[in-house]
Design an enzyme around this catalytic site. Sequence first.
Site, PDB file in Angstrom:
ATOM      1  N   ASP A  42      12.683  36.976 -19.719  1.00  0.00           N
ATOM      2  CA  ASP A  42      12.787  36.907 -18.263  1.00  0.00           C
ATOM      3  C   ASP A  42      11.728  37.752 -17.584  1.00  0.00           C
ATOM      4  OD1 ASP A  42      14.918  35.240 -18.592  1.00  0.00           O
ATOM      5  OD2 ASP A  42      16.455  36.714 -18.081  1.00  0.00           O
ATOM      6  N   GLN A  43      11.440  38.926 -18.153  1.00  0.00           N
ATOM      7  CA  GLN A  43      10.455  39.821 -17.542  1.00  0.00           C
ATOM      8  C   GLN A  43       9.080  39.166 -17.493  1.00  0.00           C
ATOM      9  OE1 GLN A  43      10.245  43.654 -19.386  1.00  0.00           O
ATOM     10  NE2 GLN A  43       8.795  44.488 -17.914  1.00  0.00           N
ATOM     11  N   LEU A  95      32.429   5.143  -0.483  1.00  0.00           N
ATOM     12  CA  LEU A  95      33.104   4.325  -1.478  1.00  0.00           C
ATOM     13  C   LEU A  95      34.564   4.125  -1.106  1.00  0.00           C
ATOM     14  CD1 LEU A  95      31.781   5.902  -4.801  1.00  0.00           C
ATOM     15  CD2 LEU A  95      31.207   3.667  -3.892  1.00  0.00           C
ATOM     16  N   GLU A 151      31.377   7.715 -13.950  1.00  0.00           N
ATOM     17  CA  GLU A 151      30.791   9.034 -13.715  1.00  0.00           C
ATOM     18  C   GLU A 151      31.830   9.939 -13.085  1.00  0.00           C
ATOM     19  OE1 GLU A 151      26.453   7.116 -12.447  1.00  0.00           O
ATOM     20  OE2 GLU A 151      27.828   7.882 -10.947  1.00  0.00           O
ATOM     21  N   LYS A 165      33.180  12.404 -10.427  1.00  0.00           N
ATOM     22  CA  LYS A 165      32.894  12.564  -8.995  1.00  0.00           C
ATOM     23  C   LYS A 165      32.904  14.061  -8.681  1.00  0.00           C
ATOM     24  CE  LYS A 165      34.276  10.706  -4.490  1.00  0.00           C
ATOM     25  NZ  LYS A 165      34.348  11.978  -3.767  1.00  0.00           N
ATOM     26  N   ARG A 168      23.687  13.477   3.961  1.00  0.00           N
ATOM     27  CA  ARG A 168      24.273  12.168   4.257  1.00  0.00           C
ATOM     28  C   ARG A 168      24.351  11.927   5.754  1.00  0.00           C
ATOM     29  NH1 ARG A 168      27.920   8.576   1.880  1.00  0.00           N
ATOM     30  NH2 ARG A 168      28.353   9.954   0.127  1.00  0.00           N
ATOM     31  N   CYS A 224      46.327  49.180   6.415  1.00  0.00           N
ATOM     32  CA  CYS A 224      46.640  50.610   6.295  1.00  0.00           C
ATOM     33  C   CYS A 224      45.504  51.384   6.950  1.00  0.00           C
ATOM     34  CB  CYS A 224      46.779  51.005   4.826  1.00  0.00           C
ATOM     35  SG  CYS A 224      46.923  52.793   4.587  1.00  0.00           S
ATOM     36  N   CYS A 255      44.194  56.952   1.466  1.00  0.00           N
ATOM     37  CA  CYS A 255      44.871  55.905   0.699  1.00  0.00           C
ATOM     38  C   CYS A 255      44.101  55.669  -0.603  1.00  0.00           C
ATOM     39  CB  CYS A 255      44.935  54.614   1.512  1.00  0.00           C
ATOM     40  SG  CYS A 255      45.883  53.304   0.730  1.00  0.00           S
TER      41      CYS A 255
END
Length: 715
Positions: free
Chosen positions: A32-33, A82, A112, A114, A135, A425, A431
Amino acid sequence: MTDIQQQITTLTERLHYLNHQYYQRDLSEIPDQEFDQMLADLARLEKEYPQFAHPNSPTQRVGGTITKQFPTAEHRFPMLSLGNTYSEADLREFDERVRRGLEGAEVAYVCELKFDGVAMSLTYQDGQLTQGVTRGDGTRGDVVTSNVRTIKNLPLHLRPTPNQPSDFEVRGEIFMPLPVFADLNAEREANGEQLLANPRNAASGALKLQDSALVAARRLRFYAYSFLTAGRGTFPTHSASLEALQAWGLPVSDTWRRCHSLQDVLDFVHEWDKKRFTLPVATDGIVVKVDDFQQQEILGFTAKSPRWAIAYKYPAEAARTRLREIRYQVGRTGAVTPVALLDPVPLAGTVVKRASVHNANQIAALDLRLGDMVFVEKGGEIIPKITGVDGSARPADSEPIKYPTACPACGTPLIRPEGEAHFRCPNDRGCPPQRKARLEHFVSRKAMNIDGLGAETVGRFFDLGLVTDAASLYALPAKAAELAQLDRMGEKSVQRLLTGLEESKQVPFDRVLFGLGIRYVGETVAEKLAAHYRSMEAISAATATELAAVPEVGGVIAESLAAWFQEDDNLALVSGLRAAGVQLALTGEAPQAVSDRLAGLTFVLSGVFEQHSREDLQQLIQQHGGKVTGSISKKLSYLVAGDKMGPAKREKATELKVPIISEADLMAMLPTETNAPVAAEEESTSTTLPSEDFSPETSLPAKPVTGQGQQGSLF
């Protein structure tokens, strides 16, 4: 091609390849580095030589684009809905209608899952992502391309193949993975914010954010499920198009299946009824489509949906069990939340023992009583919640649950602030659960991120009396020998912890401010406050009115912040952190004054602006000697009105005869060299425009895109 241009192109292509390997094939070819360093090198080169930057550079993944309003675009192929069904009988009727429409021809289906997310239409031209549109109403949607580009498993550049059209659309679902949703809600709960209802709402809200960097932080993902182009015959079947999309580098869920009969479809539905809960994404049903594109064309459409596809929705899974106890948890901000303890019951792939009851209002609305037989569902199939009571099974002598009047942890009388659902509270200093939770928040990843000192460890230290508040953490080095004697610690763990504490002294000021856990001060607010005031000292000296003028702060947050700095214990905490060497100010130079053109004038900024962000306008006003406040009074010089400004501000400004001006009017008040170019229709020379004459500009719709859809799926 110049050497620099070649470097940028090489880095761009290499990073695209590594992203594909990581997000599509689960392969990490380099550390990653090393990847981060390559990305940083590319960002540096693009900044120095912007003329060579690629439009879909991997650097777009981190976001940073500010969109004040989303333009709209017309869909080339309508995004229809649909037909839904909840019964197998309806699936059988669908199969019969399809076969009648095809006059008895053999038919295969594609099933598939959904996914419960946000439908998105993506346009690729010459292999490059050029547009992302929601959409909307099915005919037009919002253009959210800059936000879509931050989704890391979505390729900005496709792998070329011989059958790849030069211009096509991909439809799919943008969703928030369940672990990300859980983390986001945990963070909101810690900040005293309202929890998000489900991952779909969370994903939808993220795509509407104006800052694409914030969208990137939401870690959204994408699954493609259909291909569309204006040409014909690119693929013979929907299943072939899915295989092609995957070959081009687009993420396609491997859960789809080609089914040769209705029984195969029903088997798929039954298989995933329980299995879907093992996925890291919310699902709510199955989509069944005729596979052959020519058969789809023969079947055609009704006015609202295709005749060749249907969605089977799984009914919400519920369980009936007994309520044994209500326990009350005290959070970091003092909110007392009821949690129902239940007889264990299987539900949506897990065994549920606890459920949310939210607050006293819900207990009363459900008329909950101990010993009741209750119905439990998973909200968004994630968070168990009680949805009802089986009254027929209630004992005759049952009594309503009485919400506690005192804190279950410290005994302090609870309060219920006006307009809030939770009892709280108010003993935030004494607390124990609140104090402990604040410590856990301070060391958390998004705050100080102290290596070797996670929530569990710091909670343990608190229970043992080794730490009492955030400042006391920095006294732990003096207790190293004592720490090494604790179970599961040892010298290496202690050294790691002490190193983490020392490194945390370099954590930027905004994260320190966030780490203090001040109510309503989340990450974004902390960043805005730090950038505006630049030091803890300046923030503590500001009034609530002044604080409210900072963009994205507002009155409620400002009052909470000002009240926090009035407490002696909090001032002592800040003093202790200062003594420990924690960063309580931003480094570097503050923005310099440019002129005194606006000296003596005060402004309120309201709404969304075309040419500048609110932060930029505030900075411009301050650089030229003016002041920005958050409230309208007779002393106010101008209300600067943008699009979608609230009617209350307009009415109050009109009543007090405060001039209402536009963004262009404000820019005209500044020196010429400061004034950014403004479109001709927005130009104005008046600086005292009467409020009744003000009419914010509205964006024109994008030019419609025309074209005929091929026989591909619209969904």
